[in-house]
Design a protein around this motif. Structure first.
Motif, PDB file in Angstrom:
ATOM      1  N   ARG A  50      25.757  17.624 -37.854  1.00 20.37           N
ATOM      2  CA  ARG A  50      24.959  18.600 -36.813  1.00 20.37           C
ATOM      3  C   ARG A  50      25.101  18.080 -35.454  1.00 20.37           C
ATOM      4  O   ARG A  50      25.295  18.589 -34.791  1.00 20.37           O
ATOM      5  N   LYS A  51      24.833  16.539 -35.442  1.00 16.36           N
ATOM      6  CA  LYS A  51      24.894  15.737 -34.066  1.00 16.36           C
ATOM      7  C   LYS A  51      26.434  15.713 -33.466  1.00 16.36           C
ATOM      8  O   LYS A  51      26.680  16.339 -32.488  1.00 16.36           O
ATOM      9  N   TYR A  52      27.370  15.668 -34.582  1.00 15.29           N
ATOM     10  CA  TYR A  52      28.859  15.641 -33.931  1.00 15.29           C
ATOM     11  C   TYR A  52      29.140  17.018 -33.423  1.00 15.29           C
ATOM     12  O   TYR A  52      29.544  17.275 -32.544  1.00 15.29           O
ATOM     13  N   ARG A  53      28.672  17.892 -34.377  1.00 15.06           N
ATOM     14  CA  ARG A  53      28.996  19.478 -34.017  1.00 15.06           C
ATOM     15  C   ARG A  53      28.361  19.903 -32.586  1.00 15.06           C
ATOM     16  O   ARG A  53      28.877  20.599 -31.701  1.00 15.06           O
ATOM     17  N   ALA A  54      27.134  19.653 -32.584  1.00 12.87           N
ATOM     18  CA  ALA A  54      26.444  19.754 -31.287  1.00 12.87           C
ATOM     19  C   ALA A  54      27.115  19.301 -30.123  1.00 12.87           C
ATOM     20  O   ALA A  54      27.638  20.069 -28.755  1.00 12.87           O
ATOM     21  N   TYR A  55      27.592  18.013 -30.034  1.00 10.57           N
ATOM     22  CA  TYR A  55      28.579  17.527 -28.712  1.00 10.57           C
ATOM     23  C   TYR A  55      29.817  18.342 -28.752  1.00 10.57           C
ATOM     24  O   TYR A  55      30.265  18.584 -27.600  1.00 10.57           O
ATOM     25  N   ALA A  56      30.521  18.733 -29.858  1.00 11.35           N
ATOM     26  CA  ALA A  56      31.777  19.421 -29.771  1.00 11.35           C
ATOM     27  C   ALA A  56      31.682  20.844 -29.195  1.00 11.35           C
ATOM     28  O   ALA A  56      32.528  21.242 -28.553  1.00 11.35           O
ATOM     29  N   GLU A  57      30.196  21.454 -29.265  1.00 11.99           N
ATOM     30  CA  GLU A  57      30.191  22.690 -28.727  1.00 11.99           C
ATOM     31  C   GLU A  57      29.691  22.626 -27.664  1.00 11.99           C
ATOM     32  O   GLU A  57      29.590  23.697 -26.901  1.00 11.99           O
ATOM     33  N   GLY A  58      29.668  21.473 -26.821  1.00 12.21           N
ATOM     34  CA  GLY A  58      29.213  21.494 -25.357  1.00 12.21           C
ATOM     35  C   GLY A  58      27.875  21.044 -25.209  1.00 12.21           C
ATOM     36  O   GLY A  58      27.634  21.400 -23.969  1.00 12.21           O
ATOM     37  N   VAL A  59      27.060  20.744 -25.980  1.00 18.12           N
ATOM     38  CA  VAL A  59      25.730  20.315 -25.859  1.00 18.12           C
ATOM     39  C   VAL A  59      25.570  19.190 -24.998  1.00 18.12           C
ATOM     40  O   VAL A  59      26.368  17.832 -25.024  1.00 18.12           O
TER      41      VAL A  59
END
Length: 909
Positions: free
Chosen positions: A304-313
């Motif tokens: 979830r953490k990795y995905r958040a940053y990949a989505e531009g968070v």
């Protein structure tokens, strides 16, 4: 004789709520159009949301329009909806409008008490809900926490006593030195703010029969609160009791009877969630052991953490896990197992674990499947990932919150850590708890709750506690995308998995049918919409092959009006913002809150209009000083041609303050001399606040025109993908309009094979279907209904083209013309009709909302109806002459506005 069927809680009637809603609509009511005072939002850390604003308006109605004013009211609002923010606003309101200086906050748990101290009195806390400096009417207002309300009170001071209801009760019934006895509540008026109020009805619920120790205790609490409330009944200014709870049981007749005439506002959990102020909730039901669930949730949380940053968070995104146990000993043991699990984790074991899990029932979880695939595809980076997991989930980042709920406090520093989990400086990723977090915990970045099965009960009481915890954990986390925060869900209609990882709380529980039945029942009882997290791929919504063969599809067009840029030079006067600012200004004196002899019957008051000679530009200047919006640097953002505040105040194209004459509508018996300077200032502030709204909405860089452009249907009606939201615990809204489902529609008039729509939208489709044959008699070439779904062109610039924009002029309530240039919108449906003489396009928009939310959308209806009356003003780029475009009133449940009758009228040839 058969027993009469008991009405469900959501069907209960609450007179105060009904009366306040009616007063909002009644043009002759003094409450109609009431806005909460500006000083409330100006002095709060958070701007109140619409529903919180509505709650204060309802309370204001009870305190100004009902005689006698209710002393005891209840706010029944969803977990996570910001009841403490509302309390802060009500404290300011009661202080300023009703001269309350003394406030008692009481609750039954130490955890909530500690949190609320941070909210209301601890200026150094990140959770403090007031501005650093509270200022009302130019006066600095101080908040002081006290153990006892002082006999001699300082000016400009609000006194707040925060105490557990146990201590309040003990002090009341057991005389001690330096404690507050009943006489203290008799000396000066006190407003009691009673949180988690469902605990204060033990006496009401059980007047007879054998009682448990806890029930006896709660009966004493209820009695204590009642004694305090009644302490000043023989005095002119009485004490007030404002209760707050999310979980009052109106299904119980005795509870309903107690609160029937006291409920002042309701905002149920399902409405809160459907309005987008919470995360979505999904259940991961698994047969995995507690230890395997631990590793699963760590993998999911880290993904979830990795995905958040990949989505531009941007900024810090730190998803938190909570492990919920039944007993402290079990929780401590689970904590130890978890630490050992993380310490011993290695790449080989991790790969073996994932491959083993993929063949078990976890393989059906959409979230876990995506996480597993990520780690398997990252096999070359797994050593680094394992190091990061060990670092993030190190024992130093695991918080054990296992004090008992009414006993000792947490160790020094742990309370602060528990209530600042969103802070970038707080590194905790995991919380182990038993009872601590059932009430009062307001962490936002909780994304996973894991039920530790060992010794966990499966009865109704246990599952209700779980349901309440899930509701509390569903609070929305306002993460940043490109530096911007949102306090409502962003991705409800997104077919990617952004919502699944950024806006969804997962509850990890066991896959046991009897227990799940009980849990689902508890979730339904709370009206908490959840669904099982299972694979839910998007459905492809396809155009019918037969429609793609028609001339309508091949050569037809759909028309939307063109928008144009608005240059700053256009905003050269106040009237360009839709404000008809005359030198003669007429307003109503808000005498509803004044102490007048005929106060109880405002509607029958005879009025007159008087000229206020003592009104002058000083009131304009003073009002501007009170309103932050009117600071020059801010004002110039919306009035780009403005050169100075002097120009704004005195310029003929702006306020023209030197020439304003004020006329007030007042009761017939009033003299102009009765009108105080404070009332004139308030009238001026209200006027400028109205103008503020016009300036903000009026300054837009795009506006609509009367030029309509045709877009080829074959390019804009396309196949697209959409998911069906899957809930199995819907209760009230399941029976109304909100539930979304996929419907196969075989009839040729609907151009798609499937419609993924809510109940209201499907009801509209069915009603139009019943009218199709009649339409075909008049429009023999084409009768089609287009569903203009947001998903069709979500990532494309095409979606911006298919929008209507306001244009031309409309008539406002005063009968004056004002410019229309608000934002564009895309109506949900187009009814496309054609014969040899005419190409007819009718926009239709269903609306299932009500109240303020419905009113805020009425500008769209105004545009739809405007087109009907201004056909001759429409221009078409390709100079077609046989095109007609119309709009209908909003379609509401059961065609409450007569939309279909209007359709019959506009389609007559």
């Amino acid at each position: 004789m058969a027993k009469s069927k008991k009405a469900p809680a959501n069907a209960r009637k609450f007179p105060l709520v009904d009366q306040a809603e009616q007063a909002e609509k009644d043009l002759f009511s003094q409450h109609q159009g009431y806005q909460i005072p500006e000083y409330i939002n100006a002095n709060l850390a958070h701007t109140l949301r619409d529903y919180q604003d509505e709650a204060i308006r309802n309370f204001h109605y009870t305190q100004t329009q009902i005689n006698p004013n209710p002393q005891h009211v209840l706010f029944n609002m969803a977990t996570g909806s910001g009841k403490t923010d509302l309390m802060a606003g009500l404290i300011l309101y009661l202080y300023q409008e009703h001269n309350f200086r003394n406030f008692l906050f009481t609750v039954n748990t130490n955890s909530v008490l500690m949190k609320t101290k941070d909210n209301l009195v601890n200026e150094n806390s990140e959770k403090y809900l007031f501005q650093d400096k509270i200022e009302i009417d130019g006066e600095h207002i101080f908040i002081k926490e006290v153990e006892r309300f002082p006999r001699i009170q300082q000016d400009n001071t609000i006194y707040i006593k925060l105490s557990s209801v146990q201590k309040v009760s003990d002090d009341l019934f057991v005389l001690k030195e330096n404690t507050m006895g009943l006489s203290d509540y008799e000396n000066q008026p006190v407003a009691i703010l009673a949180d988690e109020a469902h605990h204060y009805s033990a006496f009401t619920k059980k007047k007879n029969g054998k009682e448990t120790k806890e029930e006896k205790e709660e009966k004493t609490w209820e009695s204590a609160i009642t004694k305090i409330l009644r302490a000043r009944d023989d005095k002119e200014k009485k004490n007030l009791l404002l209760e707050f709870t999310a979980t009052v049981d109106f299904d119980k007749e005795v509870i309903y009877n107690k609160y029937r005439d006291k409920v002042v506002y309701r905002y149920p959990l399902n409405q809160f969630m459907f309005d987008g102020y919470s995360k979505q909730v999904k259940r991961i039901e698994t047969s995995a052991s507690d230890q395997d669930k631990m590793l699963n949730v760590v993998l999911l949380s880290q993904f979830r953490k990795y995905r958040a940053y990949a989505e531009g968070v941007t900024g810090t995104f730190k998803p938190v896990i909570m492990f919920k146990s039944a007993k402290v000993a079990v929780s401590l043991e689970a904590n130890k197992v978890f630490n050992e699990l993380i310490q011993n984790l290695n790449v080989a074991d991790l790969l073996a674990f994932i491959k083993r899990q993929q063949v078990l029932d976890n393989a059906d979880s959409s979230a876990l499947e995506l996480a597993y695939n990520f780690y398997l595809k990252s096999e070359d980076d797994l050593a680094k990932i394992v190091r990061e997991i060990k670092q993030d989930f190190d024992p130093r980042n695991v918080l054990n919150a296992n004090d008992n709920d009414r006993g000792n406090m947490l160790e020094k520093g742990q309370y602060e850590a528990l209530n600042t989990l969103e802070s970038p400086n707080n590194l905790y990723r995991v919380v182990f708890a038993v009872a601590k977090l059932t009430e009062g915990w307001d962490v936002l970045n909780l994304y996973d709750i894991v039920r530790i099965e060992k010794e966990a009960a499966t009865n109704k009481n246990a599952t209700m506690v779980e349901a309440q915890l899930i509701g509390r954990g569903a609070r929305y986390y306002p993460f940043e995308i490109n530096g911007e925060k949102s306090y409502q869900r962003r991705y409800d209609y997104d077919t990617s998995n952004k919502q699944l990882f950024l806006e969804t709380l997962h509850y990890h529980t066991m896959n046991e049918p009897q227990y799940l039945k009980q849990l689902v029942g508890s979730l339904k009882q709370m009206d908490l919409p959840t669904g099982e997290d299972k694979k839910n791929p998007p459905i492809e919504i396809k155009l019918k092959p037969a429609f793609k063969k028609t001339d309508t599809y091949k050569t037809g067009k759909i028309y939307y009006n063109k928008s144009e840029d608005v240059p700053d030079t256009w905003f050269d006067s106040i009237d360009k913002y839709g404000i008809n600012h005359k030198t003669d200004i007429s307003r109503n004196l808000n005498y509803g809150s004044r102490e007048v002899s005929y106060k109880s019957n405002f509607e029958n008051i005879e009025t007159k209009t008087v000229s206020v000679e003592k009104f002058n530009d000083r009131y304009i200047k003073k009002a501007i000083q009170r309103l932050d919006f009117y600071k020059f640097d801010n004002l110039k953002k919306y009035l780009p041609l403005l050169t100075s505040m002097k120009e704004f105040i005195y310029g003929e194209k702006w306020l023209n303050a030197g020439n304003i004459k004020l006329f007030l509508t007042v009761p017939k018996g009033y003299k102009v001399s009765d009108i105080s300077p404070d009332e004139l200032l308030k009238i001026t502030i209200d006027l400028l606040k109205e103008y503020e709204g016009n300036f903000k909405t009026g300054y837009v860089k795009q506006r609509g025109t009367n030029q309509f452009i045709g877009y080829p249907i074959r390019e804009y009606l396309t196949n697209y993908n959409k998911r069906v939201p899957e809930y199995d615990t819907l209760h009230m809204l399941n029976e109304v309009t909100q539930k979304v489902a996929a419907y196969e529609i075989k009839e040729e008039f609907f151009v798609y094979e499937t419609a993924i729509v809510n109940k209201l939208e499907y009801e509209l489709i069915e009603r139009i279907k019943a009218y199709v044959e009649e339409l075909k008699q008049k429009y023999n070439k084409a009768v089609y209904l287009f569903r203009m779904d947001e998903n069709m062109h979500r990532e494309s610039a095409k979606s911006e083209k298919l929008k209507l924009h306001q244009y031309g002029s409309r008539i406002n309530r005063a009968g004056e013309k004002v410019d229309m240039h608000l934002q564009g919108f895309q109506p949900d449906f187009i009814l496309f009709l054609e014969n040899s003489d005419i190409h007819f396009q009718i926009f239709i928009e269903p609306k299932g909302m009500s109240g303020e939310r419905f009113i805020s959308e009425l500008w769209k209806q105004e545009l739809l109806l405007y087109m009907n009356d201004h056909q001759v003003e429409m221009e078409f780029e390709d100079e077609v002459e046989n095109v007609r475009i119309s709009g209908l009133k909003f379609y509401t449940k059961d065609d409450g506005q007569g939309t279909l009758e209007q359709l019959r009228e506009v389609t007559q040839l």
